[in-house]
Scaffold this motif. Structure first.
Motif, short mmCIF file in Angstrom:
data_model
loop_
_atom_site.label_atom_id
_atom_site.label_comp_id
_atom_site.label_asym_id
_atom_site.label_seq_id
_atom_site.Cartn_x
_atom_site.Cartn_y
_atom_site.Cartn_z
N ALA A 14 0.98 -1.32 0.13
CA ALA A 14 -0.34 -0.27 -0.08
C ALA A 14 0.62 1.75 -0.04
CB ALA A 14 -0.74 0.26 1.59
N HIS A 15 1.89 1.21 0.52
CA HIS A 15 2.75 2.36 0.31
C HIS A 15 3.45 2.14 -0.97
CE1 HIS A 15 1.42 2.62 4.59
NE2 HIS A 15 2.10 4.27 4.65
N GLY A 16 3.65 1.63 -1.61
CA GLY A 16 4.50 0.82 -2.63
C GLY A 16 5.32 0.69 -2.93
N GLY A 17 5.72 -0.18 -1.69
CA GLY A 17 7.17 -0.48 -1.43
C GLY A 17 6.63 -2.73 -1.86
N ARG A 18 7.72 -3.40 -1.53
CA ARG A 18 7.98 -4.89 -1.94
C ARG A 18 7.85 -5.82 -0.30
NH1 ARG A 18 12.81 -7.11 -4.01
NH2 ARG A 18 12.08 -9.41 -4.58
N VAL A 74 10.33 0.72 1.43
CA VAL A 74 9.09 0.75 0.77
C VAL A 74 10.38 2.40 0.12
CG1 VAL A 74 7.29 0.53 2.23
CG2 VAL A 74 8.94 2.35 2.77
N PRO A 75 9.28 3.84 -0.49
CA PRO A 75 10.00 5.01 -1.90
C PRO A 75 9.99 5.74 -0.33
CG PRO A 75 7.92 4.10 -2.32
CD PRO A 75 8.35 2.38 -1.72
N LEU A 76 11.06 6.28 -0.41
CA LEU A 76 11.12 8.27 0.22
C LEU A 76 10.34 8.40 -0.19
CD1 LEU A 76 14.74 8.79 0.37
CD2 LEU A 76 13.17 8.35 2.31
N ALA A 77 9.25 8.83 1.56
CA ALA A 77 8.03 10.36 0.58
C ALA A 77 8.70 11.29 0.49
CB ALA A 77 7.74 10.62 2.04
N GLU A 78 8.15 12.27 -0.71
CA GLU A 78 7.90 13.22 -1.06
C GLU A 78 7.97 14.52 -0.47
OE1 GLU A 78 6.71 14.00 -4.80
OE2 GLU A 78 6.09 11.48 -5.64
N ASN A 79 9.08 15.21 -0.51
CA ASN A 79 8.42 16.37 0.61
C ASN A 79 7.68 17.55 0.32
OD1 ASN A 79 8.76 18.65 2.69
ND2 ASN A 79 10.41 18.76 2.31
#
Length: 72
Positions: free
Chosen positions: A43-47, A64-69
């Protein structure tokens, strides 16, 4: 992130369904823990995945990918 143990590892007959709901090898387990983990990570775009750990046991990995600022 990696979490590893030094147990007996994952039995081959369980490996393919490890992250499915109700897949358990425990008498008192419901088999939902890794399924829930997969749902949250994806759900957070991870694996999330598991593999044999060096020296025995299993290593569970997830990314999981880093969140955008939004402040920029």
């Amino acid at each position: 992130m990696t979490v590893a143990d030094t147990g007996s590892g994952i039995a081959p007959d369980v490996r393919d369904r490890l992250f499915e709901a109700f897949a358990t090898t425990k008498e008192d387990g419901m088999g939902l823990g890794l399924s829930i983990c997969r749902t949250i990570v994806e759900a957070h775009g991870g694996r999330i995945w598991a593999e044999a750990a060096d020296g025995g046991g299993t290593a569970f990995h997830f990314c999981v990918p880093l969140a955008e600022n939004d402040d920029e």
